[in-house]
Design an enzyme around this catalytic site. Structure first.
Site, PDB file in Angstrom:
ATOM      1  CG  MET A 213      -1.881  -1.170   1.260  1.00 37.26           C
ATOM      2  SD  MET A 213      -2.944  -1.063   2.733  1.00 37.26           S
ATOM      3  CE  MET A 213      -4.124  -2.393   2.402  1.00 37.26           C
TER       4      MET A 213
ATOM      5  CE  LYS B 204       7.586  10.300  11.596  1.00 32.06           C
ATOM      6  NZ  LYS B 204       7.525   9.869  10.194  1.00 32.06           N
TER       7      LYS B 204
ATOM      8  CB  VAL C  71      11.698   4.354  15.807  1.00 34.53           C
ATOM      9  CG1 VAL C  71      12.655   5.177  16.669  1.00 34.53           C
ATOM     10  CG2 VAL C  71      10.291   4.428  16.372  1.00 34.53           C
TER      11      VAL C  71
ATOM     12  CE  LYS D 222      10.819   9.450  13.385  1.00 31.56           C
ATOM     13  NZ  LYS D 222      11.701  10.414  12.680  1.00 31.56           N
TER      14      LYS D 222
END
Lengths: 432, 432
Positions: free
Chosen positions: A11, A107, A134, A207
């Protein structure tokens, strides 16, 4: 008949998506050797099916209808690299509902809805991996979950946003202004046209929420992270910091004392002797302190087509190995500890403080007296003429102090006649 | 009835063994949460059962007979931290023969007999993990096997011996002599009474053989590693290196160009801008370059009771998780690529060369002419008076040159009347 090839629904076909396809194509044989199964990209979800692609052989499998992926029972794994939150969340939950494993680089999504997604995955016995979310190319999440599984992590400090690290490094190296360097970074593509998410620390905060959740095994939320960005960092602060032995970095900090936790992101004076101080440019680094292991640091590219795609495909390899072994859905340990957030009185650190004061006898004595009343002692003090000697400038580095006390001192100072301006206040790290 | 507790036979109760017991005791609850099983040390193999131990509660389970562990069918996992080669090998092979999984910190053994041990493990469907064998507390083996599974690693550079890094760092920081710092390191316990294995690079070579095997997926042997130690590094070399922008480090280097591989350990001039240059003291670091991910680095403690024990227990956690899932013996990918070693003509690097020559007109011209004939061009040249002006000293940094050509040049120079002494020759890394 046993499965010979794992079919993947991709995707997103932007920068990272293209990197994922390239790596799978380039390493097909190696991947097969490692997993015992072929990996095939079966369909790619795009916004515009007519657009020509840098990998023309893939043009025939693009689709604009997500159901071509979700409803295809032959697709085992969904790789989500479209970004954004609500649509990506819907797609991922729908994929999990249909028993498809998920690899994502998202994230924002994992910081906000990681708990819900991981819970759904557990229900469905599916894998969800998100190493790329991250510090791009650095396998830090694996290190936290597996490498340090036997240790108790007490502190993580991360330079986890390349844009701000590029800006601060340039300001430091060239003595340049924030606004000037930001413009340059935008021209070079290192900063977005609207840089808010990076420069105000929101990206780094997401993060850090992910790192703290995995490292401390508590369900940290984005709103638990105190955030301050770099837009008010001045070249003067950087220059004074340097003189006293520090580099200014946008530092994500997650710290645990006893069971109490604090997580924050802010511009920080990092002692030059600390390995994080020499992490420059768009590089990322995560410093991890464990009770037993002591100090470790992981350094590498934080973003970019291929580094991020490498992390995504390495996750995909883990999913495929798990499929081969029949052990999906049991890789990650869900956070199992209660979240206890620190009070401001428990948040201890050294501080760097710069202010302009009246050039009168006894001013420094009044300032230090005020600090002493709050039990804040000083490690370094510099006083020098300012504004052609009409005022004085005071730079202080404190010993360890509670955030609550420091905030109280700053509030009080704002009201003092002799304090004309508080120029800046930074947390100080890495000098112990 | 499903197993509730995994029983471990610990072989060795020295520094690392004690650390393993302490960590398992301290983190029993966390380990249980992560693995779903308890972990119990059932027996400990020692040399002297009478000796009193720093963990008295363990004294009642020590034994001097290895068969108390090998022949106990209730023991699922053997943790080997006795060190040495032939005995440890016998014990590990015997444990695998009896279907016990193995965790070891033994780099000597894995570098020399890793192939045989892993093959036996595969036959028996057992796990063998050895994260602690390289760079103690840094989870670098996991990173290579899993984190970069989708990438093609082209270069690894490691500071993988703490003793030599301590010595070189001290020499650099204090301008001290090798012999002096070695003595100090011995007094502090950072160097052994017989330091040969460390200072001559053999310890680092074993670790590089392990890294190269995992990173390149070829069966590297210890004898494939070119080794040179630090005992001839002088404080003058370090001082000249600094002036030209380098730090001297004992660097393990594993490099792949196309399919051809070179692995070596030698004192190396590392450009100060490279993150390895600022790894000081007993710390270790491994720099990994992958085609897609680019540059990464892993930094941490290379040895010590708790860091090493952390790596051992994290491996143990992986074994226990695998037991719970019933998937032991399939974690590591055996090397599957053919080993092709580079010829000296294929080993390219920059070189730093320091020599004392006659103080005559045209000497530098003759030297540079000789280099030019071998297609070696120069990046930096410094000539200065030596020995009160009776001789001259020349320091050269070359552009990339083949080791074969450089060796030929050195051999030729030895015979030249104008070259009085070749003081040193270092490989140069990190400056590109």
């Amino acid at each position: 008949m046993e499965k010979q090839t794992v079919r993947v629904g991709l995707m997103g076909f932007g920068t990272v998506g293209t990197g994922v396809v390239r790596i799978i194509q380039a390493h097909q044989e190696d991947l097969q050797k490692q997993t015992g199964l072929g990996i095939e990209i079966s369909k790619i979800l795009v916004q515009n099916a007519e657009k020509s692609r840098s990998i023309p052989s893939m043009e025939k499998i693009v689709t604009t209808d997500v159901h071509d992926i979700l409803d295809d029972e032959g697709i085992d794994v969904v790789v989500e690299v479209i970004g954004g939150i609500s649509q990506a969340k819907d797609y991922i939950l729908a994929a999990l509902d249909r028993g498809k494993h998920v690899v994502t680089a998202n994230k924002d999504l994992m910081a906000l809805h990681g708990g819900e997604i991981l819970q759904k995955a557990e229900e469905k016995g599916c894998d969800v991996f998100y190493e790329a979310s991250v510090a791009g190319g650095i396998p830090i999440l694996r290190a936290l979950v597996e490498g340090f599984s036997s240790d108790r992590i007490t502190k993580m400090m991360g330079i986890v946003n390349g844009t701000t690290n590029y800006i601060l490094s340039k300001m430091s190296q060239e003595g340049a202004d924030y606004a000037e360097v930001l413009k340059e970074a935008q021209a070079l593509g290192y900063a977005e046209a609207d840089p808010t998410s990076d420069v105000e620390g929101f990206d780094a905060a997401r993060k850090m929420a992910i790192l703290a959740t995995l490292g401390f095994r508590v369900p940290m939320k984005l709103e638990d992270v105190d955030v301050k960005g770099i837009s008010r960092v001045s070249k003067e602060d950087i220059a004074y910091g340097k003189k006293l032995g520090y580099e200014v970095k946008l530092l994500g900090l997650a710290r645990r004392d006893g069971e109490a936790i604090e997580v924050s992101v802010q511009p920080t004076m990092v002692a030059k002797s600390h390995p994080l101080a020499s992490v420059n440019g768009v590089f990322n680094a995560v410093y991890v302190h464990g009770e037993a292991v002591g100090e470790t640091m992981f350094y590498g590219p934080g973003a970019g087509e291929l580094p991020t795609a490498t992390a995504v495909v390495s996750d995909l390899v883990t999913v495929v190995k798990n499929m081969k072994l029949g052990v999906n859905g049991r890789g990650m340990v869900a956070p199992y500890k209660e979240k206890i957030l620190k009070e401001d009185s428990q948040k201890l650190s050294k501080y760097f403080l710069r202010m302009v004061v009246a050039d009168k006898r006894g001013v420094l004595a009044q300032i230090t007296q005020l600090l002493a009343e709050k039990n804040i002692s000083l490690e370094q003090v510099v006083q020098q003429p300012y504004n052609n000697g009409q005022q004085a400038e005071i730079i202080l580095v404190t010993h360890s102090a509670a955030k609550g006390d420091m905030d109280a001192v700053l509030t009080y100072m704002e009201e003092m006649d002799i304090v004309h301006e508080i120029k800046s206040c930074y947390r100080v790290e890495g000098g112990e």
